[in-house]
Design a protein around this motif. Structure first.
Motif, PDB file in Angstrom:
ATOM      1  N   LYS A 103      37.862  36.615  40.444  1.00  0.00           N
ATOM      2  CA  LYS A 103      38.863  35.904  41.244  1.00  0.00           C
ATOM      3  C   LYS A 103      39.439  34.723  40.487  1.00  0.00           C
ATOM      4  O   LYS A 103      40.659  34.499  40.489  1.00  0.00           O
ATOM      5  CB  LYS A 103      38.228  35.428  42.548  1.00  0.00           C
ATOM      6  CG  LYS A 103      37.863  36.554  43.505  1.00  0.00           C
ATOM      7  CD  LYS A 103      37.223  36.006  44.769  1.00  0.00           C
ATOM      8  CE  LYS A 103      36.811  37.121  45.718  1.00  0.00           C
ATOM      9  NZ  LYS A 103      36.160  36.589  46.944  1.00  0.00           N
ATOM     10  N   VAL A 104      38.577  33.965  39.811  1.00  0.00           N
ATOM     11  CA  VAL A 104      39.065  32.813  39.035  1.00  0.00           C
ATOM     12  C   VAL A 104      39.976  33.277  37.909  1.00  0.00           C
ATOM     13  O   VAL A 104      41.017  32.651  37.610  1.00  0.00           O
ATOM     14  CB  VAL A 104      37.864  32.011  38.492  1.00  0.00           C
ATOM     15  CG1 VAL A 104      38.332  30.935  37.519  1.00  0.00           C
ATOM     16  CG2 VAL A 104      37.092  31.364  39.633  1.00  0.00           C
ATOM     17  N   LYS A 105      39.622  34.387  37.273  1.00  0.00           N
ATOM     18  CA  LYS A 105      40.444  34.908  36.184  1.00  0.00           C
ATOM     19  C   LYS A 105      41.815  35.346  36.681  1.00  0.00           C
ATOM     20  O   LYS A 105      42.847  35.063  36.042  1.00  0.00           O
ATOM     21  CB  LYS A 105      39.724  36.086  35.526  1.00  0.00           C
ATOM     22  CG  LYS A 105      40.471  36.690  34.357  1.00  0.00           C
ATOM     23  CD  LYS A 105      39.701  37.862  33.777  1.00  0.00           C
ATOM     24  CE  LYS A 105      40.485  38.506  32.631  1.00  0.00           C
ATOM     25  NZ  LYS A 105      39.753  39.674  32.076  1.00  0.00           N
ATOM     26  N   ILE A 106      41.852  36.033  37.839  1.00  0.00           N
ATOM     27  CA  ILE A 106      43.133  36.481  38.388  1.00  0.00           C
ATOM     28  C   ILE A 106      44.003  35.286  38.773  1.00  0.00           C
ATOM     29  O   ILE A 106      45.216  35.252  38.491  1.00  0.00           O
ATOM     30  CB  ILE A 106      42.885  37.401  39.595  1.00  0.00           C
ATOM     31  CG1 ILE A 106      42.225  38.713  39.129  1.00  0.00           C
ATOM     32  CG2 ILE A 106      44.187  37.690  40.327  1.00  0.00           C
ATOM     33  CD1 ILE A 106      41.746  39.577  40.269  1.00  0.00           C
ATOM     34  N   GLU A 107      43.416  34.277  39.410  1.00  0.00           N
ATOM     35  CA  GLU A 107      44.188  33.085  39.779  1.00  0.00           C
ATOM     36  C   GLU A 107      44.696  32.344  38.542  1.00  0.00           C
ATOM     37  O   GLU A 107      45.832  31.857  38.525  1.00  0.00           O
ATOM     38  CB  GLU A 107      43.314  32.163  40.631  1.00  0.00           C
ATOM     39  CG  GLU A 107      42.964  32.744  41.999  1.00  0.00           C
ATOM     40  CD  GLU A 107      42.029  31.832  42.778  1.00  0.00           C
ATOM     41  OE1 GLU A 107      41.626  30.795  42.210  1.00  0.00           O
ATOM     42  OE2 GLU A 107      41.699  32.165  43.935  1.00  0.00           O
ATOM     43  N   HIS A 108      43.878  32.281  37.513  1.00  0.00           N
ATOM     44  CA  HIS A 108      44.301  31.620  36.275  1.00  0.00           C
ATOM     45  C   HIS A 108      45.467  32.362  35.622  1.00  0.00           C
ATOM     46  O   HIS A 108      46.420  31.739  35.133  1.00  0.00           O
ATOM     47  CB  HIS A 108      43.123  31.537  35.312  1.00  0.00           C
ATOM     48  CG  HIS A 108      43.460  30.923  33.996  1.00  0.00           C
ATOM     49  ND1 HIS A 108      43.781  29.579  33.851  1.00  0.00           N
ATOM     50  CD2 HIS A 108      43.555  31.473  32.747  1.00  0.00           C
ATOM     51  CE1 HIS A 108      44.045  29.328  32.585  1.00  0.00           C
ATOM     52  NE2 HIS A 108      43.912  30.458  31.886  1.00  0.00           N
ATOM     53  N   GLN A 109      45.419  33.698  35.624  1.00  0.00           N
ATOM     54  CA  GLN A 109      46.515  34.463  35.041  1.00  0.00           C
ATOM     55  C   GLN A 109      47.795  34.298  35.846  1.00  0.00           C
ATOM     56  O   GLN A 109      48.888  34.191  35.276  1.00  0.00           O
ATOM     57  CB  GLN A 109      46.120  35.937  34.963  1.00  0.00           C
ATOM     58  CG  GLN A 109      45.051  36.228  33.913  1.00  0.00           C
ATOM     59  CD  GLN A 109      44.634  37.683  33.907  1.00  0.00           C
ATOM     60  OE1 GLN A 109      44.990  38.446  34.813  1.00  0.00           O
ATOM     61  NE2 GLN A 109      43.866  38.083  32.910  1.00  0.00           N
ATOM     62  N   LYS A 110      47.679  34.258  37.188  1.00  0.00           N
ATOM     63  CA  LYS A 110      48.872  34.036  38.009  1.00  0.00           C
ATOM     64  C   LYS A 110      49.486  32.665  37.740  1.00  0.00           C
ATOM     65  O   LYS A 110      50.712  32.540  37.587  1.00  0.00           O
ATOM     66  CB  LYS A 110      48.504  34.169  39.477  1.00  0.00           C
ATOM     67  CG  LYS A 110      48.202  35.589  39.914  1.00  0.00           C
ATOM     68  CD  LYS A 110      47.872  35.634  41.410  1.00  0.00           C
ATOM     69  CE  LYS A 110      47.564  37.055  41.856  1.00  0.00           C
ATOM     70  NZ  LYS A 110      47.211  37.099  43.308  1.00  0.00           N
TER      71      LYS A 110
END
Length: 525
Positions: free
Chosen positions: A509-516
């Motif tokens: 989840k943190v990785k997806i939010e960071h990419q967004k």
């Protein structure tokens, strides 16, 4: 490096020195102080200042470079004209600031590009039809409206003959077919009517070539790869024989006579202990150290790694007294109590029958005051039966593991963590003795217990310690593998797996939010 301050501000720095401190353990193996590191960092934002930090207040400055950053840099610093093939020019403000010359070379200017294109078109036109321009062909005149262009029969025949000969020379590889400015082209092209000079006839043979193999699309299976048919030969395999190692001559190591089945058990057990080392509270170790620890044998001193592995795993099977002392695994019911009860009932029945026979025989004996031959034969048969039963019990008994736990059971010893001076060896004997009830572990446990609790030795703690030091490496691996498999049933392992799975979902989840957020930042920039 980035220095993280308590007010969430960041400073840039360079690491000048690093010091590692090992963890400290209590006597029971629990961690007293975890391992940590100290960094001496020079602060770049504040000259002549240094800081002593730990790993929680320092991080690496990861400067990522992507295509979007390169495109943004080109867009903001460079411009070009609208015509095709125009060169990139630095903007006037950037060129003035960094003193970059904005003069365009001549070969990149618009006029030179147009002239180069015209020359290429002219060369293409003269390449194939250059020969016709050198012949005296009739000049084409602009057609007048209402008039048709007329050519004589002689001119049409001459033109068709010239075209046919030019085509023939092109097929035969005549150098006169080259471009006009090419040095290989002859200075004077041959005339059409000249019979003395004939074009050489060159025959081009098109030999059939083998079709190229289709390209390999990876990933594929190894068996689908074609074998290599070259002359290279692979070197022969060299197997190390038993006794060739340098450490086989030491007296403190057991002989290296590993069975093929034990190699898989060694790898399986070593991998499991290292994967769940956090649960067992043990440091990770290499496979070489693991094999050396399994082979270590000495009556004077213990191998720390060997003892630590067994004690760490046994602690997870039964909780300590301070933690309710609950058993974390499922153990089979030991059939000792049932057999004792049945033997007591049989003895009581035999006693009652003996009393009745005595009562029936008393009047006969008192009447005759002599023992008959039948009574003597019965007594001899009973004595023979008791002797045979005792011999059968001695023959069926293959070890004395049950005699080692008369007053102090292995579960109570494990709850109290009484591992010193052969204590954990006794726990292993009691656990294997109870697991021998299961058909799956019966043969393996009995083979191990034959050596750990032999019939010709006293069933005490000292015997267990001495016999475990001389246990064969193949049996040691089987015993350690059994308790390792039992530890996978405990709640500690299940909770550890659940925590790691939850942690992985959080990281995703943190990785997806960071990419967004990263994509949104580049779009706005």
């Amino acid at each position: 490096m980035l220095i993280l301050l308590e007010d969430s501000s960041r400073l840039h720095g360079i690491i000048r020195d690093k010091a590692n401190f090992a963890e400290q353990l209590f006597a029971d193996g629990t961690i007293k102080t975890p391992a940590y590191a100290r960094y001496l960092v020079k602060i770049l934002d504040r000259p002549n200042e240094e800081a002593l930090l730990d790993q929680d207040h320092i991080t690496r400055d990861r400067k990522a470079f992507t295509k979007l950053m390169l495109r943004g840099f080109i867009k903001h610093n460079v411009t070009r004209e609208s015509w095709t093939g125009a060169p990139w020019l630095v903007k006037a403000s950037i060129a003035e600031e960094y003193k970059i010359s904005t003069e365009v070379p001549k070969h990149l200017q618009y006029g030179s590009k147009v002239a180069e294109k015209k020359a290429m078109k002219k060369a293409d036109q003269e390449g194939f039809f250059g020969f016709f321009s050198s012949q005296q062909l009739p000049a084409l005149k602009p057609a007048v409206k209402g008039q048709k262009s007329k050519m004589s029969t002689h001119d049409l025949a001459k033109s068709s003959q010239a075209q046919y000969e030019e085509y023939q020379r092109s097929l035969n590889g005549n150098p006169s077919f080259l471009l006009p400015n090419n040095p290989l082209r002859p200075s004077k092209p041959p005339l059409v009517g000249d019979k003395k000079m004939q074009p050489p006839s060159v025959i081009i043979k098109n030999e059939p070539t083998a079709p190229s193999p289709p390209p390999i699309r990876y990933p594929i299976e190894d068996l689908e790869l074609p074998p290599c048919r070259d002359d290279k030969q692979r070197p022969t395999l060299k197997f190390m024989m038993v006794g060739e190692a340098d450490d086989d001559e030491t007296e403190e190591l057991l002989p290296d006579d590993l069975e093929p089945e034990s190699v898989g058990l060694l790898l399986e057990t070593w991998d499991t202990i290292n994967v769940y080392c956090e649960v067992f509270q043990i440091d990770s170790f290499t496979f070489d150290d693991f094999v050396q620890a399994m082979r270590f044998s000495s009556e004077e001193m213990d191998c720390e790694l060997f003892v630590e592995m067994h004690c760490a795993i046994l602690k997870k099977l039964v909780n300590s007294e301070n933690d309710n002392g609950a058993i974390q695994i499922t153990l089979p019911d030991f059939p000792v109590e049932e057999s004792d009860e049945s033997e007591e009932e049989d003895e009581e029945e035999e006693e009652e029958e003996g009393e009745e026979n005595d009562e029936n025989e008393e009047p006969e004996e008192s009447a005759g005051r002599m023992t008959t031959r039948g009574s003597l034969a019965k007594k001899e048969l009973e004595e023979l039966k008791t002797q045979v039963e005792e011999e059968q019990e001695q023959d069926t008994q293959i070890h004395r593991a049950a005699e080692m736990f008369t007053n102090y059971g292995w579960v109570d010893r494990l709850r109290r963590r009484d591992f010193r001076n052969g204590g954990w060896e006794l726990v292993m004997i009691g656990l294997l003795h109870q697991l021998s009830v299961r058909p799956r572990y019966e043969t393996t446990c009995n083979d191990i217990l034959k050596h750990l609790a032999p019939l010709d030795a006293k069933p005490n703690q000292k015997t267990a310690q001495q016999q475990y030091s001389t246990l064969d490496i193949n049996l040691r691996v089987k015993a350690l593998q059994i308790i390792t498999l039992l530890s996978l049933e405990t709640k500690a392992i299940r909770n550890y797996l659940e925590e790691r799975s939850n942690q992985m979902t959080e990281f995703r989840k943190v990785k997806i939010e960071h990419q967004k957020a990263r994509k949104a930042a580049y779009v706005t920039w």
